[in-house]
Design a protein around this motif. Structure first.
Motif, PDB file in Angstrom:
ATOM      1  N   LEU A 128       1.037  -1.145   0.168  1.00  0.00           N
ATOM      2  CA  LEU A 128       0.061   0.017   0.152  1.00  0.00           C
ATOM      3  C   LEU A 128       1.073   1.228  -0.101  1.00  0.00           C
ATOM      4  O   LEU A 128       2.102   1.297   0.523  1.00  0.00           O
ATOM      5  N   HIS A 135       9.422   3.752   4.650  1.00  0.00           N
ATOM      6  CA  HIS A 135       8.574   2.819   5.176  1.00  0.00           C
ATOM      7  C   HIS A 135       7.845   2.086   4.076  1.00  0.00           C
ATOM      8  O   HIS A 135       7.508   2.451   2.736  1.00  0.00           O
ATOM      9  N   ALA A 136       7.425   0.893   4.166  1.00  0.00           N
ATOM     10  CA  ALA A 136       6.578  -0.062   3.362  1.00  0.00           C
ATOM     11  C   ALA A 136       5.247  -0.670   4.256  1.00  0.00           C
ATOM     12  O   ALA A 136       5.831  -1.455   5.141  1.00  0.00           O
ATOM     13  N   PHE A 137       4.290  -0.814   3.572  1.00  0.00           N
ATOM     14  CA  PHE A 137       3.123  -1.428   4.195  1.00  0.00           C
ATOM     15  C   PHE A 137       2.662  -2.310   3.360  1.00  0.00           C
ATOM     16  O   PHE A 137       2.291  -2.075   2.263  1.00  0.00           O
ATOM     17  N   LEU A 139       0.303  -5.847   2.542  1.00  0.00           N
ATOM     18  CA  LEU A 139      -0.624  -7.061   2.734  1.00  0.00           C
ATOM     19  C   LEU A 139      -0.129  -8.308   2.035  1.00  0.00           C
ATOM     20  O   LEU A 139       0.246  -8.164   0.843  1.00  0.00           O
ATOM     21  N   TYR A 172       4.863  -4.378   8.028  1.00  0.00           N
ATOM     22  CA  TYR A 172       5.381  -2.985   7.677  1.00  0.00           C
ATOM     23  C   TYR A 172       6.865  -3.061   8.156  1.00  0.00           C
ATOM     24  O   TYR A 172       7.483  -3.600   9.176  1.00  0.00           O
ATOM     25  N   VAL A 174      10.289  -0.447   8.432  1.00  0.00           N
ATOM     26  CA  VAL A 174      10.559   1.179   8.486  1.00  0.00           C
ATOM     27  C   VAL A 174      11.990   1.255   8.495  1.00  0.00           C
ATOM     28  O   VAL A 174      12.725   0.620   9.342  1.00  0.00           O
ATOM     29  N   VAL A 182      13.530  -1.687  10.915  1.00  0.00           N
ATOM     30  CA  VAL A 182      12.547  -2.774  11.482  1.00  0.00           C
ATOM     31  C   VAL A 182      11.585  -3.314  10.898  1.00  0.00           C
ATOM     32  O   VAL A 182      11.122  -2.458   9.992  1.00  0.00           O
ATOM     33  N   ILE A 184       8.007  -5.593  11.224  1.00  0.00           N
ATOM     34  CA  ILE A 184       6.889  -6.067  12.094  1.00  0.00           C
ATOM     35  C   ILE A 184       5.897  -6.874  11.318  1.00  0.00           C
ATOM     36  O   ILE A 184       5.367  -6.215  10.058  1.00  0.00           O
ATOM     37  N   ALA A 203       8.725  -9.562  15.040  1.00  0.00           N
ATOM     38  CA  ALA A 203       9.555  -8.199  15.044  1.00  0.00           C
ATOM     39  C   ALA A 203      11.028  -8.627  14.720  1.00  0.00           C
ATOM     40  O   ALA A 203      11.599  -9.705  15.203  1.00  0.00           O
TER      41      ALA A 203
END
Lengths: 251, 512
Positions: A128, A135-137, A139, A172, A174, A182, A184, A203
């Motif tokens: 998304l 950062h990257a999110f 799914l 995600y 970041v 990091v 998660i 994590a």
């Protein structure tokens, strides 16, 4: 070469790599890349397993309160733009003794067992948001193959169970500034197709040490409920968890 | 597992502040256009999104001028624009500050431990190297804390970790990592008992949600250009809402420094309401129904139909206080926030948008304990039916990441609720008039598969109708009726079915 010297040299090398890496940004490979991307990670996993294994009329309580068990895991990602394919693999085993319960089994009986748990996942991920950020999110959804084996001592026999189940989750990534990043992630799975239900959360803290090479420390918790009440094979309140030391190369 | 025990007093102050000290108004906000909430504000027992709020998507409200006689002194009397100092008038942060952040996270780990160890003599604070080793080796389990502790106090503690970073220049996503990390360190090393996976998740996920919300609220309260008594009150108010942010301003000398406010201090639009009313919960098989008063604070930040910039540029928050008729004063809190949003389609008569949203839900009343953190794909639409009437719809399939539901058979866990994960669906249809009047239907469904507790599945449903009419200026009257349904199917115990109708009437005061 004495072991102490080896350890010291490794420590110095890691420190130098960290310092060298610290002078650069981690680069946003994971944080949204419109071009092709790949990543390969290998993990040394110090794992623990808990659970109740129902084998017909008998139950074996699996777990180890005293030590972690060296295991292995790996991950490969490749993709382009918002889409990415992910393959994961992990395997661990636990040889210990635990309470055995069943018809005709005296109270307090313990049995030696060797329980193994292997998973392999094939996932499709979709990012998304915008590219080229810090950062990257993502799914993701796909399939998880699970193999469990239970070897009991003496004439109690060996058992195994395989299943395939759906899994869906989110991750995600970041960049924390400098060489640090990091990630998660977590997922839910099973939904009565394969296992009854699974829940995983993890994590990972990583550092870019040089070029495309990253080191990381991660923790992962996976709980699985397999088999309905009365089924010949059940894995109840089953948890695999532990610490991962990772080496990642990515572009 | 009682990570926030030492912070309960602070939590109480915060809640009082949330309920009474709302905040600086959007005097700098350009209030234009229709707007609508992500969720619609809440009523009903598990209160997800009853679209009965007088503020939700009520066009005239957003266009009204600010009322300086509002309940909160929003602009201090002494807020005459002060001359900027010649130098050093910058406020944090042009860059991130790692070590101060880590220091504050350390404080947030040590202070609760010290309180538990030396004030409350809690045995869980007797940490040793052996307990650390055991935690590292044995790993996580599920804990036995009360619902309020696990689902409210822990997320608040997570918000403190989050805002340690947020107040030191880290953005939303980076600060989230500190919430996860701080919670993890506490679970592994802050207590002698085994770490709890539910605490880790609830603290981190809830901490992110509450943390960014409190960060946004405190940013509206703080006014860098103010001076004098008003400035002091603003700094104190912001500190109460966001203690770590306020602490950072204090140590950086920003409590007295005068300068410009950040460009994004206020959302483009905002609206709030205070509701006071009566609620009656019917008997659905429990010991006794309850009735009595309630007070609700509802706030709508940003416009979900236009604000797609950053996480939480559009969010809704509601908190409800109950009297002695309920077991907890804070009986309900909900937060829905956009993480990502995008337009799907815009026409002359209709807008359709999509948000990937984060939810924080907390319901702790006699008839129901439920809540947790979830993510949803949120589809919002609005149709202009005429010059005066709009139709708003919302459809939200959700994933319940960490969730709890009260249970009749979980005594063996020393809790009165089950933990698990699952899925949900929230759907709303609301017809709205330009005058502010609205009527709507809501239906919510949640499925939790129990991962710890009495094994089985909980199915929660809430369906109802709500209406609101403006009466005089900012005042209005409303009513809601909901049916709360809980069907719990246990593997090893008899199934349980609960039906609790709930009726409410209320008066509302609206503000921007």
């Amino acid at each position: 070469m004495r072991r102490g010297n080896v350890g010291r040299r490794v420590a110095v090398a890691v420190l130098l790599l960290a310092v060298t890496g610290g002078a650069e940004e981690a680069l946003a490979q994971d944080a949204g890349n419109p071009d092709s991307f790949w990543r390969a990670s290998a993990y040394l996993w110090f794992a623990n397993i808990d659970g109740i294994n129902y084998l017909g009329d008998s139950t074996v309580v699996v777990g180890d309160t005293a030590s972690l068990h060296a295991s292995f895991a790996g991950e490969i990602q490749a993709g382009r733009g918002r889409f990415r394919g992910v393959a994961r693999f992990s395997t661990t085993s636990l040889a210990n003794s635990g309470p055995l319960d069943g018809p005709g089994v005296p109270n307090g009986t313990e049995i030696d067992y060797d329980f193994s748990w292997t998973t392999a996942e094939l996932l499709a991920a979709w990012q998304l948001g915008r590219f080229q950020s810090d950062h990257a999110f993502k799914l993701f959804a796909g399939l998880r193959y699970v193999h469990q084996g239970q070897d009991l001592s003496g004439s109690a026999g060996s058992y195994s169970q395989d299943w395939l189940e759906p899994v869906a989750g989110a991750e995600y990534f970041v960049e924390m500034g400098g060489p640090f990043w990091v990630a998660i992630d977590g997922d839910l799975g099973g939904f009565l197709f394969g296992s009854e239900f699974t829940m995983r959360v993890g994590a990972e803290l990583g550092i870019r040490v040089a070029g495309p090479v990253h080191l990381s420390l991660a923790y992962d918790y996976l709980q699985t409920e397999y088999g309905e009440k009365g089924a010949a094979y059940r894995w109840d309140e089953g948890v695999s968890q532990g610490w991962f030391f990772g080496l990642t190369v990515k572009r | 597992m009682s990570a926030a025990r030492g912070l309960r007093a602070l939590l109480a102050i915060l809640v009082a502040c949330l309920a009474t000290a709302w905040p600086a108004q959007a005097q700098e906000a350009s209030q234009t256009g229709d707007r609508s909430g992500l969720l619609g504000l809440t009523d009903g027992a598990f209160g997800m999104a009853a679209d009965d709020s007088p503020l939700t998507g009520t066009p005239p409200l957003a266009l009204r001028p600010l009322d300086p006689s509002g309940p909160i002194p929003l602009q201090p009397a002494s807020a005459t624009p002060a001359p900027l100092p010649q130098d050093d008038n910058s406020f944090c942060c042009d860059r991130t500050h790692f070590w101060p952040t880590m220091g504050e996270v350390g404080i947030l780990l040590v202070v609760p431990w010290f309180f538990n160890r030396h004030v409350s003599d809690d045995s869980t604070a007797l940490v040793t190297f052996d307990s650390w080793k055991r935690n590292v080796v044995q790993g996580m389990e599920w804990d036995r804390d009360a619902f309020q502790t696990n689902m409210w106090a822990h997320p608040y503690h997570g918000a403190m970790y989050f805002n340690s970073a947020r107040g030191n220049g880290y953005d939303f996503w980076q600060s989230s990592a500190f919430s996860w990390g701080g919670s993890f360190l506490w679970e592994m090393f802050g207590e002698a008992n085994r770490p709890a996976v539910n605490d880790w998740m609830a603290t981190a996920l809830g901490g992110v949600a509450l943390g960014e919300t409190l960060h946004r609220f405190s940013t509206m309260i703080w006014d860098n250009s103010a001076t004098g008594f008003g400035r002091t009150m603003r700094e104190l108010g912001g500190f109460l809402v966001n203690p770590m942010g306020g602490f950072n301003r204090l140590v950086r000398g920003e409590w007295t420094k005068v300068g410009e406010n950040p460009d994004d201090r206020f959302p483009r639009t905002s609206a709030g309401s205070l509701r006071l009313g009566y609620r009656n919960v019917g008997d659905g098989g429990r010991a006794q129904p309850s009735q009595g008063g309630f007070f609700s604070f509802d706030y709508l930040y940003g416009d979900a139909f236009t604000d797609f910039g950053k996480p939480f540029d559009a969010f809704e928050f509601t908190a409800q206080l109950y009297g002695d008729n309920e077991k907890q004063n804070i009986g309900l809190a909900h937060l829905t926030a956009s993480l990502y949003g995008t337009e799907l389609k815009r026409t002359e008569k209709a807008d359709h948008v999509f948000h990937f949203a984060q939810h924080f839900d907390y319901v702790n009343i006699e008839t129901l304990e439920t809540g947790g953190s979830s993510l949803s794909a949120t589809f919002l639409s609005r149709w202009e039916l005429s010059e005066s009437w709009n139709l708003h719809t919302r459809f939200e399939p959700s994933a319940l990441l960490i969730w709890g539901v009260n249970s009749e058979y979980s005594d063996f866990t020393l809790r009165d609720y089950d933990f698990g994960s699952g899925a949900g669906l929230r759907a709303h249809v609301t017809l709205r008039n330009a005058s502010g009047a609205n009527v709507g239907l809501s239906y919510l469904f949640f499925w939790q598969h129990t991962l710890n507790g009495a094994v089985g599945d909980h199915l929660l449903q809430l369906g109802g109708v709500q209406g609101f009419v403006p009466v005089y200026k900012r005042m209005g009257l409303g009513a809601t009726w909901f049916l709360n349904v809980r069907d719990s199917y246990y593997r090893d115990y008899p199934d349980v079915f609960r039906r609790n109708p709930e009726f409410r009437i209320f008066a509302a005061y609206s503000f921007e």
